[in-house]
Design a protein around this motif. Sequence first.
Motif, mmCIF file in Angstrom:
data_model
loop_
_atom_site.group_PDB
_atom_site.id
_atom_site.type_symbol
_atom_site.label_atom_id
_atom_site.label_comp_id
_atom_site.label_asym_id
_atom_site.label_seq_id
_atom_site.Cartn_x
_atom_site.Cartn_y
_atom_site.Cartn_z
ATOM 1 N N THR A 26 0.976 -1.285 0.128
ATOM 2 C CA THR A 26 0.047 -0.013 -0.024
ATOM 3 C C THR A 26 1.068 1.203 -0.038
ATOM 4 O OG1 THR A 26 -1.865 -0.989 1.174
ATOM 5 C CG2 THR A 26 -1.672 1.343 1.356
ATOM 6 N N PHE A 27 0.265 2.314 -0.511
ATOM 7 C CA PHE A 27 1.287 3.622 -0.824
ATOM 8 C C PHE A 27 0.703 4.791 -0.012
ATOM 9 C CE2 PHE A 27 2.486 0.677 -4.000
ATOM 10 C CZ PHE A 27 3.891 0.738 -4.067
ATOM 11 N N VAL A 28 1.358 5.584 0.615
ATOM 12 C CA VAL A 28 0.939 6.728 1.356
ATOM 13 C C VAL A 28 1.567 7.837 0.646
ATOM 14 C CG1 VAL A 28 0.712 7.975 3.761
ATOM 15 C CG2 VAL A 28 0.446 5.342 3.549
ATOM 16 N N PHE A 29 0.806 9.064 0.305
ATOM 17 C CA PHE A 29 1.272 10.177 -0.220
ATOM 18 C C PHE A 29 0.799 11.321 0.622
ATOM 19 C CE2 PHE A 29 1.412 7.602 -3.596
ATOM 20 C CZ PHE A 29 2.740 7.535 -4.187
ATOM 21 N N ALA A 30 1.657 12.114 1.247
ATOM 22 C CA ALA A 30 1.270 13.335 2.176
ATOM 23 C C ALA A 30 0.539 14.290 0.954
ATOM 24 C CB ALA A 30 2.626 13.856 2.551
ATOM 25 N N GLN A 31 -0.050 15.191 1.595
ATOM 26 C CA GLN A 31 -0.868 16.242 0.741
ATOM 27 C C GLN A 31 -0.431 17.764 1.398
ATOM 28 O OE1 GLN A 31 -4.861 13.712 0.552
ATOM 29 N NE2 GLN A 31 -4.881 15.721 0.002
ATOM 30 N N GLY A 32 0.602 18.088 0.804
ATOM 31 C CA GLY A 32 0.639 19.475 1.338
ATOM 32 C C GLY A 32 1.771 19.461 2.596
ATOM 33 N N PRO A 33 1.767 20.722 3.131
ATOM 34 C CA PRO A 33 2.569 20.652 4.472
ATOM 35 C C PRO A 33 1.867 20.124 5.567
ATOM 36 C CG PRO A 33 1.396 22.806 4.091
ATOM 37 C CD PRO A 33 1.328 21.851 2.950
ATOM 38 N N GLY A 34 0.318 19.668 5.569
ATOM 39 C CA GLY A 34 -0.275 19.243 6.845
ATOM 40 C C GLY A 34 -0.063 17.703 6.818
ATOM 41 N N ARG A 35 -1.106 17.099 7.752
ATOM 42 C CA ARG A 35 -0.808 15.666 8.143
ATOM 43 C C ARG A 35 -1.664 14.799 7.282
ATOM 44 N NH1 ARG A 35 1.127 14.452 12.932
ATOM 45 N NH2 ARG A 35 -0.153 12.716 13.091
ATOM 46 N N GLU A 36 -2.347 15.532 6.430
ATOM 47 C CA GLU A 36 -3.452 14.786 5.463
ATOM 48 C C GLU A 36 -2.787 13.826 4.498
ATOM 49 O OE1 GLU A 36 -6.044 17.518 3.593
ATOM 50 O OE2 GLU A 36 -6.909 18.349 5.727
ATOM 51 N N VAL A 37 -3.148 12.701 4.387
ATOM 52 C CA VAL A 37 -2.537 11.862 3.306
ATOM 53 C C VAL A 37 -3.729 11.013 2.384
ATOM 54 C CG1 VAL A 37 -0.725 11.203 5.044
ATOM 55 C CG2 VAL A 37 -2.534 9.832 5.055
ATOM 56 N N THR A 38 -3.381 10.613 1.152
ATOM 57 C CA THR A 38 -3.883 9.718 0.206
ATOM 58 C C THR A 38 -3.188 8.166 0.480
ATOM 59 O OG1 THR A 38 -4.593 11.378 -1.215
ATOM 60 C CG2 THR A 38 -4.431 9.239 -2.032
ATOM 61 N N ALA A 142 -6.316 15.082 -12.315
ATOM 62 C CA ALA A 142 -5.059 15.458 -11.273
ATOM 63 C C ALA A 142 -6.044 15.679 -9.861
ATOM 64 C CB ALA A 142 -4.698 16.781 -11.812
ATOM 65 N N LEU A 143 -5.501 14.629 -9.001
ATOM 66 C CA LEU A 143 -6.178 14.809 -7.765
ATOM 67 C C LEU A 143 -5.330 15.682 -6.685
ATOM 68 C CD1 LEU A 143 -6.648 11.087 -7.305
ATOM 69 C CD2 LEU A 143 -8.148 12.386 -8.191
ATOM 70 N N ASP A 144 -6.320 16.064 -5.544
ATOM 71 C CA ASP A 144 -5.614 16.891 -4.737
ATOM 72 C C ASP A 144 -4.326 16.319 -4.087
ATOM 73 O OD1 ASP A 144 -7.593 18.525 -4.784
ATOM 74 O OD2 ASP A 144 -8.741 17.818 -3.003
ATOM 75 N N GLY A 145 -3.279 16.996 -3.922
ATOM 76 C CA GLY A 145 -1.971 16.438 -3.266
ATOM 77 C C GLY A 145 -0.960 16.054 -4.477
ATOM 78 N N GLY A 146 -1.401 16.256 -5.759
ATOM 79 C CA GLY A 146 -0.153 16.155 -6.800
ATOM 80 C C GLY A 146 -0.267 14.586 -7.479
ATOM 81 N N LEU A 147 -1.611 13.947 -7.092
ATOM 82 C CA LEU A 147 -1.387 12.756 -7.852
ATOM 83 C C LEU A 147 -2.120 12.588 -9.204
ATOM 84 C CD1 LEU A 147 -2.561 10.042 -4.984
ATOM 85 C CD2 LEU A 147 -0.287 10.022 -6.423
ATOM 86 N N HIS A 148 -1.760 12.344 -10.265
ATOM 87 C CA HIS A 148 -2.134 12.094 -11.687
ATOM 88 C C HIS A 148 -2.358 10.714 -12.172
ATOM 89 C CE1 HIS A 148 -2.399 14.114 -15.571
ATOM 90 N NE2 HIS A 148 -1.882 12.968 -15.961
ATOM 91 N N VAL A 149 -3.401 10.732 -12.629
ATOM 92 C CA VAL A 149 -4.138 9.258 -12.877
ATOM 93 C C VAL A 149 -3.745 8.911 -14.392
ATOM 94 C CG1 VAL A 149 -6.389 8.161 -13.346
ATOM 95 C CG2 VAL A 149 -6.083 9.720 -11.318
ATOM 96 N N LEU A 150 -3.257 7.780 -14.530
ATOM 97 C CA LEU A 150 -2.887 7.338 -15.873
ATOM 98 C C LEU A 150 -3.555 6.067 -16.220
ATOM 99 C CD1 LEU A 150 1.087 7.952 -15.140
ATOM 100 C CD2 LEU A 150 -0.465 9.257 -16.937
ATOM 101 N N ALA A 151 -4.781 5.876 -17.000
ATOM 102 C CA ALA A 151 -5.361 4.806 -17.358
ATOM 103 C C ALA A 151 -4.340 4.001 -17.918
ATOM 104 C CB ALA A 151 -6.332 5.167 -18.259
#
Length: 234
Positions: A26-38, A142-151
């Motif tokens: 599983t992968f975790v990506f931080a969203q900006g300077p806060g604690r929020e993650v995807t 393009a999702l919040d936090g910089g994730l880009h979807v590639l089908a």
Amino acid sequence: MAHPLAVPLADGAWRLHTVRGPWLNTFVFAQGPGREVTLVDTGLPGAPKRVLAGLAAIGRRPSDVRRIVVTHAHPDHAGGAAALAAATGAPVALHGDDVSFALAGAGPRFDPSTRGGRIMARLGKGTFPPVPVAEELTDGQALDGGLHVLATAGHTPGHVALLHEPSGVLVVGDALMNVGRMRVSPRALCNDARLCRQTVRRLAEVDHSVLAFSHGPSVADGAALGAHLRTALV
């Protein structure tokens, strides 16, 4: 320092082991300077406990998860999605072409044009707890936090890869695997083996610094993918 459950890949990006070792991630990506993650992918139905422990190892709580992205509707990727959505309160996102399978809790058929696919079909597609899909992803989104979807259809109809642009981490899902060696998804495990080999080519065009596999250890070499595909898909 790497933790047995959590391995840093780049600034703001981690790989969590849902089994012992890097064989189902599983992968975790931080969203900006806060604690929020995807979260990206949720492992088998029994994986959420390890995923939550991995989050704790990097100082995150269940309430920090703002979105759960599933690369495709197979039990080892979507199996823990329902439980993690309940534990975190986060919505689940999946490509539209895999939504019906996620809602039903059963993956798509295996490619009947391959001998391996016919054998896998007799063994069963594998079931998992139905997933409460809140968002249907589309190619190029393009999702919040910089994730880009590639089908990257083929392994399943709605399989996606994800580029985390801030860190340069490219999550390839099951389009490619790194178990023993880097390889395109085995034909027997694909919904459309030929299409899988067509769509995986687009990943070689993606500028990245870390290649992250759902199955196997990551590769910190932006040139490794292109070199592999030039020899594997001739």
